[in-house]
Write a protein that holds these residues in place. Sequence first.
Motif, mmCIF file in Angstrom:
data_model
loop_
_atom_site.group_PDB
_atom_site.id
_atom_site.type_symbol
_atom_site.label_atom_id
_atom_site.label_comp_id
_atom_site.label_asym_id
_atom_site.label_seq_id
_atom_site.Cartn_x
_atom_site.Cartn_y
_atom_site.Cartn_z
ATOM 1 N N MET A 1 0.825 -1.302 0.013
ATOM 2 C CA MET A 1 0.033 0.125 0.143
ATOM 3 C C MET A 1 0.976 1.180 0.070
ATOM 4 S SD MET A 1 -3.049 0.919 2.550
ATOM 5 C CE MET A 1 -3.890 -0.534 2.023
ATOM 6 N N ARG A 2 0.585 2.213 -0.996
ATOM 7 C CA ARG A 2 1.522 3.187 -0.848
ATOM 8 C C ARG A 2 1.035 4.522 -0.074
ATOM 9 N NH1 ARG A 2 1.626 4.043 -7.134
ATOM 10 N NH2 ARG A 2 3.048 6.038 -6.691
ATOM 11 N N THR A 4 -0.559 6.023 4.001
ATOM 12 C CA THR A 4 -0.604 5.674 5.147
ATOM 13 C C THR A 4 -2.073 6.208 5.734
ATOM 14 O OG1 THR A 4 0.499 7.588 6.096
ATOM 15 C CG2 THR A 4 1.879 5.392 5.507
#
Length: 303
Positions: A1-2, A4
Motif C-alpha cells: 500500500m502506497r 498511510t
Amino acid sequence: MRFTLRQLEVFLATARLGNLSQAAEALSLSQSAASESLKTLEQQFDIQLFDRTGKKLRLNDLGAVLRPKAQALLDRAIDLELDLQHHQDAGGLNLGATMSIGNYNAIPLLARFVDLYPAISPTLEIANTRRISEKLINFELDVGLIEGEINHPELIIEPWQDDELILVCGARHRLAEAGIQESGQAAVQTLSDDELRDAEWILREQGSGTRQTFERAMSGLLPQLHVRMELQHIEAIKQSVAAGLGISCLSRLSVEDMLESGRLVELKAEARNFRRQFFLVWHKKKFLTAAMAAWIDLCRESA
C-alpha cells in the motif's frame, strides 16, 4: 500500500479546516510533519488535491471526489482498531440536533442511549438546520436530527417524527386579553391576516427549521409582517414573548411549560398550516459504525 492512514488523516483534516496549520494542530502534529505527509501523498500518485491560495487550501475536483472514500476508509480503520482491542461497542459518536429537537426531544433519547451503551461516548452539538447540515456534509458530525427541510445529494434524509408549531403571546398581551370571554374563561384567539400583519413578531433566525416552517405557513404575508427581533435561542424568545415584547411561533413541545404556568397564551391563525416533519440525517458515503447504527436504530424505535 502506497499511502498511510496518517496521510489520510492529514488530508481529511486539511479538507475540513482549509488550513494546514490548523489541521496539524487538530492532529497534534508539527506543521512541518503535516505538510510533509500531505506533500508525500500527492507526490506518490502525481496528483494535486487542493487549490492553494496563500495559506488557504481549497479542495479541487479530484480532492472532492476522493474525500468521502478516504473518510469511509479511515472510519473503517478506527472501527477495526476498536474490534482488535476487544471493545467493539466502544468509541465516540458525534451527534447534531437542531434547537427544538436538541433541547426537548434528543436529551431523553440520549440518556436512554448512554444507559444501553455505556462504552460509547457521544457528543451532541445543538445548532440550526443550516449549520447541522453543513457539518454532516463536511463529515464533522456522524448523525443529525433536524427540523428543517433540506435536499442534498450527499445526505440520507429519513422522516423521523411529526411536530407542530403554534403561535403564542404573553399573558398580558392585548391579543391574549381579547381571547377572554365574558364568562372569564380563556378561549384560543384566532387571528385574521390583518391581525397577523399588525403584530410585532419575535422569530428564530434565518436558516433555522422553525423559521422555514413559519415562512411557509405565512406565505403571501411575509413582506408585510413586522419582525421586531430575531433570536437564536428558544428560551430567549419565550422570555421575550412572556414579557410582552411581541408574539412568536414555536414548537408546541418547547412552550408547554409556560402554557401550563399561564405565562404564555396560545393563538391560532386562519387557514395556516404549522405542521412539520423532523428528519434523521447522515452522510451516504460515511462508513456506518456500530455506534452510528445503534443510534439510528434507537431513533427509529422512538419515532
